[in-house]
Scaffold this active site. Structure first.
Site, PDB file in Angstrom:
ATOM      1  N   CYS A  11      82.400  -1.388  77.700  1.00 57.54           N
ATOM      2  CA  CYS A  11      80.742  -0.848  76.553  1.00 57.54           C
ATOM      3  C   CYS A  11      81.491  -0.051  75.602  1.00 57.54           C
ATOM      4  O   CYS A  11      82.248   0.046  75.234  1.00 57.54           O
ATOM      5  CB  CYS A  11      80.105   0.478  77.321  1.00 57.54           C
ATOM      6  SG  CYS A  11      80.925   1.927  78.169  1.00 57.54           S
ATOM      7  N   CYS A  83      76.182  -3.196  77.744  1.00 54.73           N
ATOM      8  CA  CYS A  83      75.576  -2.589  76.538  1.00 54.73           C
ATOM      9  C   CYS A  83      75.690  -3.589  75.048  1.00 54.73           C
ATOM     10  O   CYS A  83      76.647  -4.846  75.117  1.00 54.73           O
ATOM     11  CB  CYS A  83      75.449  -1.697  76.485  1.00 54.73           C
ATOM     12  SG  CYS A  83      77.267  -1.279  75.200  1.00 54.73           S
ATOM     13  N   CYS A  90      82.222  -7.301  71.087  1.00 58.98           N
ATOM     14  CA  CYS A  90      83.761  -7.951  72.176  1.00 58.98           C
ATOM     15  C   CYS A  90      84.945  -8.094  72.183  1.00 58.98           C
ATOM     16  O   CYS A  90      84.039  -9.202  71.211  1.00 58.98           O
ATOM     17  CB  CYS A  90      82.945  -8.065  73.892  1.00 58.98           C
ATOM     18  SG  CYS A  90      84.505  -8.348  75.173  1.00 58.98           S
TER      19      CYS A  90
END
Length: 134
Positions: A11, A83, A90
């Site tokens: 996250c 999230c 990412c």
């Protein structure tokens, strides 16, 4: 058992959701999976995340808030983003890494019941994964 799979919960700040997911993951998946968590940034473990997990008798006081480790990311069998921000930002994952998104609201800065709700939702989701593989 050295041939455990690796699951990596990500996250934004590795403060609340991914910390809870790591703890639930160790509880429900620990016999078959190496469980890790990290964030795009390391914001420190949120004291309310610690308190929320203590309520269900899971101690996360020794967990650390870490930024994403490329070595773990590259060898992970499953990467789970928690999230939308982490899902968008990412790092690219190698083709052999299975990546899924399980969205949960960020309880940080919210009232106490939000931490309890998100904790329970994450726990239920990981329990379901442990039972069904999905």
């Amino acid at each position: 058992m050295e041939n455990k799979k690796t699951i990596y919960f990500l996250c934004t700040g590795n403060s609340c959701r991914s910390q809870m997911a790591e703890a639930w993951g160790k509880q429900y998946l620990g016999d078959k999976w190496n469980v890790y968590s990290a964030g795009i940034e390391a914001h420190g473990v949120n004291p309310n995340a610690i308190k929320a997990m203590n309520e269900v008798n899971i101690d996360i006081t020794n967990q650390t808030s870490d930024i994403i480790d490329a070595n773990i990311l590259n060898r992970a069998d499953l990467v789970v983003t928690l999230c939308s921000h982490a899902d968008a930002v990412c790092p690219s994952t190698p083709p052999h890494v299975n990546r899924v998104h399980w969205g949960f609201d960020d309880p940080a800065g919210k009232e106490w019941p939000e931490f309890q709700r998100v904790r329970d939702e994450i726990g239920e989701r990981i329990k379901r994964f442990s039972e069904t593989g999905e």
